[in-house]
Design an enzyme around this catalytic site. Sequence first.
Site, PDB file in Angstrom:
ATOM      1  N   CYS A   1      26.453  26.470  -4.167  1.00 37.54           N
ATOM      2  CA  CYS A   1      26.206  27.359  -5.627  1.00 37.54           C
ATOM      3  C   CYS A   1      27.120  28.085  -5.897  1.00 37.54           C
ATOM      4  O   CYS A   1      27.376  28.228  -7.263  1.00 37.54           O
ATOM      5  CB  CYS A   1      24.871  28.024  -4.971  1.00 37.54           C
ATOM      6  SG  CYS A   1      25.195  29.206  -3.845  1.00 37.54           S
TER       7      CYS A   1
ATOM      8  N   HIS B   1      22.437  33.082  -2.508  1.00 34.86           N
ATOM      9  CA  HIS B   1      22.706  32.076  -3.758  1.00 34.86           C
ATOM     10  C   HIS B   1      23.669  32.811  -4.700  1.00 34.86           C
ATOM     11  O   HIS B   1      23.671  34.245  -4.688  1.00 34.86           O
ATOM     12  CB  HIS B   1      21.181  32.029  -4.397  1.00 34.86           C
ATOM     13  CG  HIS B   1      21.333  31.038  -5.128  1.00 34.86           C
ATOM     14  ND1 HIS B   1      21.830  29.620  -5.062  1.00 34.86           N
ATOM     15  CD2 HIS B   1      20.724  31.079  -6.479  1.00 34.86           C
ATOM     16  CE1 HIS B   1      21.474  28.841  -6.143  1.00 34.86           C
ATOM     17  NE2 HIS B   1      20.963  29.662  -7.117  1.00 34.86           N
TER      18      HIS B   1
ATOM     19  N   ASP C   1      20.974  28.944 -14.283  1.00 39.47           N
ATOM     20  CA  ASP C   1      21.140  28.651 -12.707  1.00 39.47           C
ATOM     21  C   ASP C   1      21.840  27.034 -12.692  1.00 39.47           C
ATOM     22  O   ASP C   1      21.105  26.094 -12.606  1.00 39.47           O
ATOM     23  CB  ASP C   1      20.180  28.704 -11.722  1.00 39.47           C
ATOM     24  CG  ASP C   1      20.476  28.671 -10.413  1.00 39.47           C
ATOM     25  OD1 ASP C   1      21.555  28.021  -9.865  1.00 39.47           O
ATOM     26  OD2 ASP C   1      19.625  28.814  -9.558  1.00 39.47           O
TER      27      ASP C   1
END
Lengths: 342, 694
Positions: free
Chosen positions: B426, B470, B486
């Site tokens: 991520c 994250h 995202d």
Amino acid sequence: MAHSNRSNEVGIPVQWIGQRWRGWVDRRIPRSDAQQFMQRNIFILPTAMGLVFGLLLVVMLLTGINYQNSLIYLMTFLLGVVFVAAMHQTHKNLSGLKLTLVQVGDGHVGERIPFVFRGAADASDAIAIRLSLPESGATLSHVLAHETADLVLMTKGERRGYLLPERVRVETRFPFGLLKAWSWIRPVSAAIVYPKPITPPEGHWLTADDAESSDASVSVAGQDQAEFRPWRQGDLSQRVQWKRYARSGEMVIADWEGEQGSPSWLDFEAFPGVDLELRLSYLVAQVMERSKAQDSFGLRLPGIRIEPDCGPAHTASCLRELAVFGLPTTQWMGSKSRDNAL
Amino acid sequence: MSRLLRRLHGNGSDTDGALAVPGRALLWLIGAFWVLLLPQWDRLPVWLLTTCVLLAGWRWLSQLGRIRLPGRVVRTLIMVALIATYLVTVNGHFTVDTAASFFVIAVALKWLETRSERDYYVLFFILTYLATVNFLFEQGIFWTLLNLAGVLMLLIGLQVLNAPELPHAFALGWRRLGGMFLKSLPIVVLLFLFFPRLEPLWSVPLVSGAAKTGISDSMAPGDISSLAQSSERAFRVSFGGGIPASADRYWRGLILDRFEGERWSQHQRTPVRPPGRVLSDGGVGELQPGEYDVLLDPTGQRWAFALDNSTAVSDNVEAADWGLFHFRRPADTPVRYRLARTSAVPNVSALSETMERRFLQLPPTGNPRARALARELQRQSASSGELVETLLARFRDNPYYYTLRPPVMPENGVDTLLFDAMRGFCAHYAGATTFVLRAAGVPARVVVGYQGGELGAGGDYLIVRQYDAHAWVEAWLPETGWTRIDPTAAIAPSRIQSGLREAVAEEGSFLENNWASPQRYGNLALLQWASLQLDKVNYQWQRWVVGYQGQSQMDLMSRLPGNIGLKDLGYITAGLVAVVLLVIGLVAAWRQRSLLAQDSVMRLLVRWRRELGRAGIPLEEGQTPLQIAERVAHHAPQAGALARSFAQTLNNHYYGGLSPDKPGRRRQTLMRLRRLLVSHKKALKHPGSTKTQG
């Protein structure tokens, strides 16, 4: 009796308070050979370690407050309550115990003399009970519930005569040593402290003792003059006529004890010009020497006469007379104490 | 007899030599030390732990007589060496953490000096305080129990110290202590509830300055994937009303807006403040719909984690810029705070020029291909929103992989990721996306925090772990203001829907280096269940017991009848203590009464003496019963025989060696004594001979 030499340099108010305090305690705890400990006569205070523990609890509480930590609060409360519970426990430990003086020892000046107390516990244990005197060390004993145990207090004989501890401190710090509960027992029965034995220098003393002893030696040597009688229990084996036993199988004793003039006398007057205490020490040495040799002897003191005899009981009574010679009877008898239990 | 006793006691006092502490007491102390050291194991340096083992072992061996305790010189040398090592390792950072290790050093050194009872007590006090300090670090229920066990061992040690040769001291000690604890427990609970919780009196140093597992204030591409190997808990959340869906659980921690070629960091660091007083107010009362309680494990940092569009409810958090929250004091211990979600009001007032410059900042060179891509996107799209959509579509449609094992991308990392490797975590995708957006003229920033979370046992709270860490992107769109983007959701939707485990299931890399974590074994249902149950017990413990502080106490009190304030709590506590002391006093008094009743034999003796006194027979203090009887026989022969048998019975009772507490036996003796006394009294009153009243 022996500790009148309490610190004189202490200020008068302190001394006065101390006296009042002792007087108050003495009224609460009368002279007696037996003492039951209960709320009325038990005192309880935190020890130095208990005070530090209290300080620690305060520090812990402050830590808990400043860090807003509930668990530290919790532990502080827990230990605080344990401290209170320990107070109860320490008190209970001593409370219900009964001490009875069952045997008083004897010994010479400078020796350690035992006082044997029998402790009887009630339904709760009496653990780590410490008997002590101001001038002597402590011993630690346990009396379990419903049981009895002997607790021994050793004290040093400082001077001849009666040895009667003013107050025996009975203390316990169980379970954690953070609190001490204590009381006193003030026994009535005194121990006897014999003078220190000092062997008199040889040859100087020409007295009636010598005159009579020559007479005695004849009679002992000439066994024909001795009275013979059958053996009785308690007779010394040296007196048994073994030759006769070998011949006839009879145990016969040569009994010269009852004879006039045969025993040797130990005499107070035998040491003219010598200091009273030293004389007594000489006599003690002689008594012990004779007793060890299992000779028969008598003792003459001014106003006191112990007929010749031998054996431990005789020795003890001679030593006792020497120990208390010239002393008044025990001092507590003159004091005004209340009616006692035993 | 006296000789024998003398010898026995002479020996007894001779053995009080150098080591006066009984061995078993010492063993308990060493044991307690080890138990209390356990909560510190991951905090203390290895050299210190080793030293503790060695020195305690040394002390124990010397107790056994194997070796001697060191002399003054050796002791001083050891002390100097340890303290020098300590000073070097501490290096001027003073926290409770370093104080705790100093504590441990003090204990370790004290082992070599524990000769007398006093030393033992010193250790007892230090260790008790160590238990206290342990509570600052660990407040879980099991650590609490462990700490209490340590304290219990210390108390047992004291018992043994105070009664060394007691038979079965072990069993007796446990039973006695157990009874003591049980009896005092209700009082402890009441005190805990009612003792007024004061405000902190002064500010205190941080508990720990050491770095903790968790997100930090800058991010290089590999950082978060290393966090993903940890299953440590980050925080737990309870919601008023329903728990939001997994895709909505974006826990924003901090914003990284500055890019320096490889690493993203904060343009403005979170302002550092000296730690003030501990503020425990984490919000009280039932959670209202929309509110949520976060119980954060210590991070040592000031930032709090919050959902989008939240407002602060409790006093210990304050709102910072861009919807973030800061603690007033770094979270050095577990912190509970309360926030509320508000309905989103898009803030679309245009960005100021400074802000725009800040969120468009890029290094002058590097990643040429990504810049070219940005220019192309800019050309194709009519608006920023369209540009973002095109970029996300690119991630969705091309074979980009979400992986915990990304290749190393040393130079021009964004280019490598986007065009060559196409594999990343991520943090890689968030960084690359922000880069491209900025290059295309769209203000953008990286947001770091947690995403997702697992339901706790019972399904009523959420556990968020470190592997939920994250990173994502927020871009400024003229229509909607700051908008969450995202890229990970575009590449691996399962990461957002059902968490990391599912997202990397194919790869098999979930917690691959962390074999001890129960979370790793997701297929073992029983293990999962047990782990969640444990967590639930701990969570309740932390919320209701550990969290019982100032406001929550007031809240509880306000539910009780009567208007109880802080002052009243003080009175209640004082009253409680007074009642307890009173009860103890009453119990003792009652015991004394029963004692007096018990010794009826003694009373009979006193009665006897009184009667004799009335009859005019002179008695002296301290006479034994037999002596008294002889005197009676002398003065009043008609009562002599009775007096003798009375005295004899008394003697048998006291000295007969029979257990005096056997009730049947006692009653018999008592009856007999009473009978004798009555006849004796009659005999005294009716003199048969002339020789009375002497």
